[in-house]
Write a protein that holds these residues in place. Structure first.
Motif, PDB file in Angstrom:
ATOM      1  N   PRO A  82       0.713  -1.109   0.002  1.00  0.00           N
ATOM      2  CA  PRO A  82       0.066   0.109  -0.303  1.00  0.00           C
ATOM      3  C   PRO A  82       0.961   1.303  -0.079  1.00  0.00           C
ATOM      4  O   PRO A  82       0.382   2.329  -0.578  1.00  0.00           O
ATOM      5  CB  PRO A  82      -0.782  -0.042   1.263  1.00  0.00           C
ATOM      6  N   MET A  86       0.081   3.538  -3.412  1.00  0.00           N
ATOM      7  CA  MET A  86      -0.406   4.695  -3.174  1.00  0.00           C
ATOM      8  C   MET A  86       0.436   5.896  -3.563  1.00  0.00           C
ATOM      9  O   MET A  86      -0.066   6.794  -3.791  1.00  0.00           O
ATOM     10  CB  MET A  86      -0.919   4.878  -1.828  1.00  0.00           C
ATOM     11  N   GLU A 121      -6.187  -9.229  -3.814  1.00  0.00           N
ATOM     12  CA  GLU A 121      -6.723  -7.777  -3.901  1.00  0.00           C
ATOM     13  C   GLU A 121      -7.928  -7.971  -5.073  1.00  0.00           C
ATOM     14  O   GLU A 121      -8.877  -7.151  -4.946  1.00  0.00           O
ATOM     15  CB  GLU A 121      -5.780  -6.737  -4.056  1.00  0.00           C
ATOM     16  N   ARG A 145      -7.209   2.206  -3.095  1.00  0.00           N
ATOM     17  CA  ARG A 145      -6.539   1.008  -3.363  1.00  0.00           C
ATOM     18  C   ARG A 145      -6.843   0.458  -4.731  1.00  0.00           C
ATOM     19  O   ARG A 145      -6.144  -0.326  -5.053  1.00  0.00           O
ATOM     20  CB  ARG A 145      -7.012  -0.076  -2.356  1.00  0.00           C
ATOM     21  N   TYR A 148      -4.055  -0.169  -7.452  1.00  0.00           N
ATOM     22  CA  TYR A 148      -3.510  -1.599  -7.620  1.00  0.00           C
ATOM     23  C   TYR A 148      -4.457  -2.561  -7.983  1.00  0.00           C
ATOM     24  O   TYR A 148      -4.567  -3.688  -8.606  1.00  0.00           O
ATOM     25  CB  TYR A 148      -2.617  -1.841  -6.272  1.00  0.00           C
ATOM     26  N   ASP A 274     -10.049  -1.067   3.605  1.00  0.00           N
ATOM     27  CA  ASP A 274      -9.139  -2.092   4.111  1.00  0.00           C
ATOM     28  C   ASP A 274      -9.923  -3.260   4.187  1.00  0.00           C
ATOM     29  O   ASP A 274     -11.044  -3.213   5.108  1.00  0.00           O
ATOM     30  CB  ASP A 274      -8.516  -1.594   5.338  1.00  0.00           C
TER      31      ASP A 274
END
Length: 316
Positions: A82, A86, A121, A145, A148, A274
């Motif tokens: 992350p 980010m 993810e 997020r 990604y 999250d």
């Protein structure tokens, strides 16, 4: 399948890429490692400096490349933590799109096999638990997020297109939380955060109340599964991870026990999007590959201790 002769590994200077490089070299293949060193480190490959079967090319795979004929491509280039993705949002999206296409073009040109490092993810904050490969996920496409998550989901769509339209022999591994030596010490991931804090006598930071869960896979287990998947020729996504589920709070307590640290646990607000739980269903990997993890979390943390102690000493 025939033994690999010459293999291309993108992201070779990263945590997983470097361990995969070691494993492929152990198979007897020549390896060309490619990395732009955006998040990777040549320190991870320093032990291969005198290995005549390994060569390194510093290159951004978002730009077309061709380092000669290969019979297999492992595509592991991408910021993965992350903190990194980010900070490098557009770059992460580009490596998942342009970078994946360029790596696939190499495989297509030489008739090489291709394995892509995808991620759990893709499931987002899952409404199915544990997560099976057939689950389509619960992903916020515009959240923090998403650079990604959506880069990896686009990669998977692109890879299936090359498989279906151009008959490229492709595989995709959906990787669940992995840790071990060479993990970036300050990358914001659970294990690196907790180990570095414990060894430096700092408070251990937990986000939320610590009840959210993760499943932690030691790197040697993961790499063993990846090599087996690459040899299988399975084109659809395959989960590789450790199905033993841990709350973040229990993980932090185990880190304290293993390190002998007297650090305190402190709580911070939960970051947006999250995931509350993450656990792989590895039924497919067991049946297809005869694979399952061997290293439990406590053993893996003990195997990682010397590395993290070294990083603490280097930062002192």
């Amino acid at each position: 399948m025939a033994q690999w002769k010459r293999v291309l590994i993108t992201g070779a200077a990263g945590f997983l890429g470097s361990h995969l490089t070691d494993a492929v070299l152990a198979e007897g293949a020549e390896v060309v490692g490619v990395d732009n060193l955006c998040t990777g480190s040549l320190e991870n490959l320093a032990h291969l400096k005198s290995n005549s079967k390994f060569s390194f090319e510093q290159h951004d795979i978002c730009k077309p490349f061709d380092f000669g004929e290969v019979d297999f491509v492992f595509n592991f280039a991408s910021p993965a933590s992350p903190v990194d993705y980010m900070k490098l949002g557009p770059e992460t999206l580009r490596v998942g799109s342009d970078g994946t296409v360029n790596a696939l073009e190499v495989a297509k040109k030489y008739g090489a096999g291709f394995l892509h490092a995808s991620t759990s993810e893709c499931y987002g904050d899952p409404e199915q638990h544990p997560q099976k490969e057939t689950y389509w996920g619960n992903v916020n496409p515009i959240g923090p997020r998403s650079v990604y998550d959506e880069a990896k989901r686009f990669s998977e769509a692109t890879i299936m297109a090359y498989h279906n339209y151009y008959k490229v022999r492709t595989s995709m591994v959906r990787i669940f939380n992995t840790y071990g030596p060479r993990l970036q010490p300050n990358d914001g991931r659970v294990i690196s955060n907790l180990m570095m804090q414990a060894l430096q006598g700092q408070d251990l930071t937990i986000y939320g109340d610590g009840s959210q869960t993760r499943s932690f896979c030691f790197q040697s287990d993961l790499v063993r599964g990846i090599v087996a998947l690459a040899k299988s020729g399975e084109p659809l996504p395959t989960n590789i991870g450790n199905p033993e589920e841990w709350t973040i709070l229990d993980c932090a307590k185990t880190v304290l026990e293993v390190t002998g640290s007297s650090s305190k646990i402190v709580y911070r607000p939960m970051p947006q999007d999250d995931p509350k739980q993450r656990k792989p269903d590895i039924t497919k990997a067991k049946a297809l590959l005869g694979w399952e993890p061997k290293v439990n979390l406590r053993e893996g943390l003990e195997l990682s201790m010397d590395y993290f102690k070294g990083r603490v000493a280097a930062n002192a």
